[in-house]
Design an enzyme around this catalytic site. Sequence first.
Site, mmCIF file in Angstrom:
data_model
loop_
_atom_site.group_PDB
_atom_site.id
_atom_site.type_symbol
_atom_site.label_atom_id
_atom_site.label_comp_id
_atom_site.label_asym_id
_atom_site.label_seq_id
_atom_site.Cartn_x
_atom_site.Cartn_y
_atom_site.Cartn_z
ATOM 1 N N ASP A 1 -2.644 -8.539 2.157
ATOM 2 C CA ASP A 1 -1.187 -8.303 1.850
ATOM 3 C C ASP A 1 -1.044 -6.917 1.822
ATOM 4 O O ASP A 1 -1.979 -6.045 1.660
ATOM 5 C CB ASP A 1 -0.782 -9.074 0.773
ATOM 6 C CG ASP A 1 0.691 -9.540 0.474
ATOM 7 O OD1 ASP A 1 1.268 -8.713 1.346
ATOM 8 O OD2 ASP A 1 1.101 -10.276 -0.285
HETATM 9 C C1 BGC Z 1 4.497 -9.806 0.699
HETATM 10 C C2 BGC Z 1 4.053 -10.346 2.184
HETATM 11 C C3 BGC Z 1 4.512 -9.885 3.169
HETATM 12 C C4 BGC Z 1 4.213 -8.167 3.299
HETATM 13 C C5 BGC Z 1 4.868 -7.317 4.309
HETATM 14 C C6 BGC Z 1 4.312 -8.207 0.777
HETATM 15 O O1 BGC Z 1 4.991 -7.578 -0.110
HETATM 16 O O2 BGC Z 1 3.641 -10.366 -0.283
HETATM 17 O O3 BGC Z 1 4.411 -11.618 2.085
HETATM 18 O O4 BGC Z 1 4.286 -10.065 4.285
HETATM 19 O O5 BGC Z 1 4.756 -7.811 1.884
HETATM 20 O O6 BGC Z 1 6.131 -7.364 4.494
#
Ligand code: BGC
Length: 709
Positions: A239
């Site tokens: 993530d």
């Molecule tokens: C989220 C993810 C997301 C990623 C990219 C994170 O804050 O938890 O689900 O895909 O950001 O934007």
Amino acid sequence: MTMISEANKAKARALTARLTLEEKIGMIHGAALFHTAPVERLGIPAMTFDDGPMGVRADTHDDDWAPLHNTRDSVTYLPSGSAVASTWNPALARLTGETLGQEARGRGKDVILGPSINIKRSPLCGRNFEYMSEDPLLTAVQGTAIIDGVQESDVAACPKHFAANNQETDRLDVDESIGERALREIYLPAFRAAVQQGGALTIMGAYNLVNGTQCCESEELLDRILRDEWGFDGLVVSDWSAVKNTEASAKVGLDVEMGVTPNFDDYYFARPLLEAVRDGRVSEADVDRKVEHVLAVMDALNMLGDARAERKAGSYATLAHAQAALDVARESIVLLKNSAGVLPLDEHGTKRLLIIGANADRIHSLGGGSAVIKAVHEISPLLGINGMLGGNVDITYAEGYWAPQVNQDDTWQEDSLENSAQDATAEAERTRRLRDEALALAREFAASGDPIIFIGGLNHDYDLEARDRTAMDLPYGQDALIDALLDIDPDAVLVFVAGSPVAMPWEPKASTIVWNWYNGMESGTALAETLFGRVEPSGHLPETFPMTLDDCPAHAIGTFGLEGHVDYTEGIYVGYRHYSTNDVPVRFCFGHGLTYTTFDYTDLRVREADGDLLVEFHVRNTGARPGKAVPQVYLGLEGTGEDRPRYELKGFTKVALEPGERRQVTVRMPRADALRYWSERMHGFCVAPAAAILVGESVGDLRLHAHIG
Ligand code: BGC
């Protein structure tokens, strides 16, 4: 099912052998917010990721979250994960995935960051709207169908967040103590299905810790379970900013580090990893393995060499995709209550109509966190109803309560690593004025017998990434408004647009309640068609709506959001597994959903063939309108010598029936899967010797009963 073949792996190995260490390092960390670095000399492109589960996110700068503000990144806005789950129709989940995959490919992406398949442990989790269900089987079936659909377009799905990202409070460093039985039975099965049945090519490692270990450093999760046990040979991406330590993540099966800050060369998998390999703290073989995973996925997606000519082109923002969004929305709306038969409203007999509530006049694609998208269009409920009824019906609209039009600001993602709190500044005066105006109109419409529709609920100030709700109550003074409205007209139609359950203290006074989710770009169209009977409602709840927060197992038995540490003491008793086993009354139970007709269930027979259980029964439409039934099969495992939930969903289907039509339905499931449970004593999966089998329209409405073993 898209798979990584031996040929993909061989090519990946051969290419990796030709790369320098610097080139390899460039391929396994963000060189921009949403892509890695290419190796042009060998024809290796950058790997491009993008959010998210409800549509492809608008383009940002490479090193800045500010949008590019062009007109070519408007997209189809699909119903949210909870809405897709609510259809209980895998064909529609697949259609959602197909549409998302085509749009992602059309926008030039390689990996779409979804579906979001964490389990809804608490009604307060800010990302519940993205997630599908409190039940692992429903999540697995619908999530797998989405993945299969996405990957048809030479785009990888990225089921997220592995594992147990069930809350947003302290999401970066919350340590969750989860017993092995709960992990195996509740939190991991949808990911296992995503890998083994959906063929997911990538997976996202979560921010949180499980049992003391950061998910992106977990040998247990990433190596032993995901790769060794489930056979995953794709790519694990962190993530965004979930990697916290170079060596710890380098040594496990985490392949690519992505982040939210633009200091790309300082990422743990950038210069620090290069140095760690050079001075022997991390072996180059560990880096090679990661690069091979990246290249194998690229090859499976036709991104390398001559195969590029064959790669699907995709398309986005098309009329066909808007139609797909509408098809899904039509089956996701849940008719919770219709005790006076008020719905469907009479489209042709209605001359005057009062619509109350800010959510009638709001759109939701513009918020939610990383799931935000720039929709080509979004039909609000007010537009949907007005557009469908046309010019001969006199529609009066009253806001009723004050709520903002949520429009997420451009810096949201940079700030998303911080805990934040809602600004619950009471707009007391404005609230009172809007309520009084609406209630005066309601008195007038009730006196003339003209219908009143209330449209309220939540918005993405509440259903929001990086923040949990603090209560289940409706915000903006809606409870007081609804309560007073029901005193005037108990048959007012109450519609809720929201992504997580709300407390409904006034529910006994209400005859008519409809649940609409965040339902994509055609949300208002589907709602109007459903309220006026052009479409038969057929959505069923993928989660329990408890009476109060205190009834919720994560709050009643366990704890939630406490100073960086959460004990999952409720174990496997999540959602209905708790409510039904412990006889806790709920507002609306798991699986519940009404139609404008009724169904009769008879003649249950359970057979076994080729290792499968065949649960056969008849369903008859006993009403005067067509409808779609959602027969659900629950098992109560027996003879395990361990405590078990009273009911567990093991299969379901959806059947369309004309008035009077009767059909034999078969729900088929592998016997070993249906009877499988994680034994606390054996520390492994076992097969129960016997089980009660129950069939019905929800966990609270079980009509047929059989027994095996
Ligand atoms: C989220 C993810 C997301 C990623 C990219 C994170 O804050 O938890 O689900 O895909 O950001 O934007």
